[in-house]
Scaffold this motif. Structure first.
Motif: not given
Length: 340
Positions: A139-146, A159-170
């Motif tokens: 709950d302290e680190r919600p997903s935040r797609a940006h 990017t997901d600012l809340g989860h510190d992610l860069v995601r790649v999609w097809q």
């Protein structure tokens, strides 16, 4: 240029999408409100048609607008539902779809388009999982797609600012976005926006740590984090947060906005896009530089807090901005895109 903004529904002073013009000397002029809309905080253009896509950040929708003259737009189709605090939209270079990302609930949503640029369907991608948390839901680190970025091979990067992610999609026609792989950034960095260098490197600015990450594609097609450097030659000040990142057309310089201390950080790009080095900081010419645009020797900065857009000339050799050269008042500007 079209300027997005925040309106009264998000305590802003804008009225909708505004048309701005800039002459060869950097002088900015407002051509008025192109179309009234509630908090169209981010905009994207169809690659071939006179259609603009805008999020309604407070209204949780995405809508298409059709250009009717040099400086006016009209609603095109009905608004489509999005997610909480939908903060970014980007268009596929082939005009097949747009992607909206939602800061409030982390949704990544693909909308397919018809031959006229109208929205025809909506598909939500699988939710992010926080790689830095051992709990199923933190709950302290919600997903935040940006934000999203269209890659030349047809894939999409978000990017997901809340989860510190860069995601790649097809992209799968009729099915939306399917996960390809992801890149994990340091915990608490907050990846926000992206800019792709002509070498293929993607630079990701971080909102929380005020840095720029270098993400490069390996021979097998996967992206890896290869470096992360401070955005500024100075340390971040209390209250600073990264905003937009943009590249000079020749790829030699990167420009990152920093809200709080109200700076534009200039970084030198070297070794064919593999290395970044902080070069200088300049005042943004206003308050809260939320977004900026680099074009043909000019830097245009949307200062949300001071309700203005300002222009700077760019030195072709050093890349450093000089100015402000011109200033135009417009309510709570949040994004700038070329009108074409």
């Amino acid at each position: 240029m079209w300027a997005g903004c925040y309106t009264a529904d998000r305590n802003g002073k804008g009225e909708g999408i505004t048309a701005l013009s800039a002459d060869d000397h950097g002088k900015l002029t407002s051509l008025g409100v192109a179309v009234e809309a509630n908090s169209p905080s981010f905009l994207a253009l169809h690659p071939t048609l006179p259609v603009v896509y805008a999020v309604a950040e407070e209204g949780k929708t995405v809508r298409a607008y059709r250009r009717t003259s040099d400086a006016t737009l009209e609603a095109f189709g009905e608004p489509w539902p999005a997610g909480e605090a939908t903060c970014h939209v980007a268009a596929d270079p082939q005009g097949r779809f747009i992607v909206a990302t939602c800061w409030g609930d982390g949704q990544v949503i693909l909308y397919e388009l018809d031959n006229d640029g109208g929205i025809t369907s909506r598909t939500t991608a699988v939710a992010a999982v926080d790689p830095h948390s051992t709990a199923p839901v933190d709950d302290e680190r919600p997903s935040r797609a940006h934000s999203s970025l269209m890659l030349p091979d047809g894939r999409v990067m978000t990017t997901d600012l809340g989860h510190d992610l860069v995601r790649v999609w097809q992209y799968i026609p009729g099915e939306g976005l399917q996960p390809d792989h992801q890149v994990i950034l340091p915990k608490g960095s907050g990846p926000r926006h992206m800019a792709r260098h002509h070498s293929g490197t993607v630079f990701v600015d971080t909102e929380y740590s005020v840095e720029v990450a270098t993400v490069r594609m390996e021979p097998d097609g996967t992206y890896e984090l290869t470096a992360i450097v401070p955005a500024s030659v100075n340390k971040p000040f209390d209250g600073d947060s990264g905003a937009e990142i943009a590249l000079s057309p020749d790829g030699r310089f990167a420009y990152m906005g920093v809200r709080g201390s109200n700076r534009i950080c200039i970084l030198k790009v070297s070794h064919n896009g593999s290395e970044l080095e902080p070069l200088a900081d300049v005042p943004c010419g206003g308050d809260w530089p939320r977004h900026h645009l680099v074009r043909e020797g000019w830097l245009y900065v949307a200062n949300e807090g001071s309700n203005d857009v300002v222009s700077f000339s760019l030195d072709p050799d050093t890349g450093l901005p000089d100015g402000p050269v011109s200033r135009v008042e417009t309510g709570s500007p949040s994004a700038l895109v070329l009108a074409g």
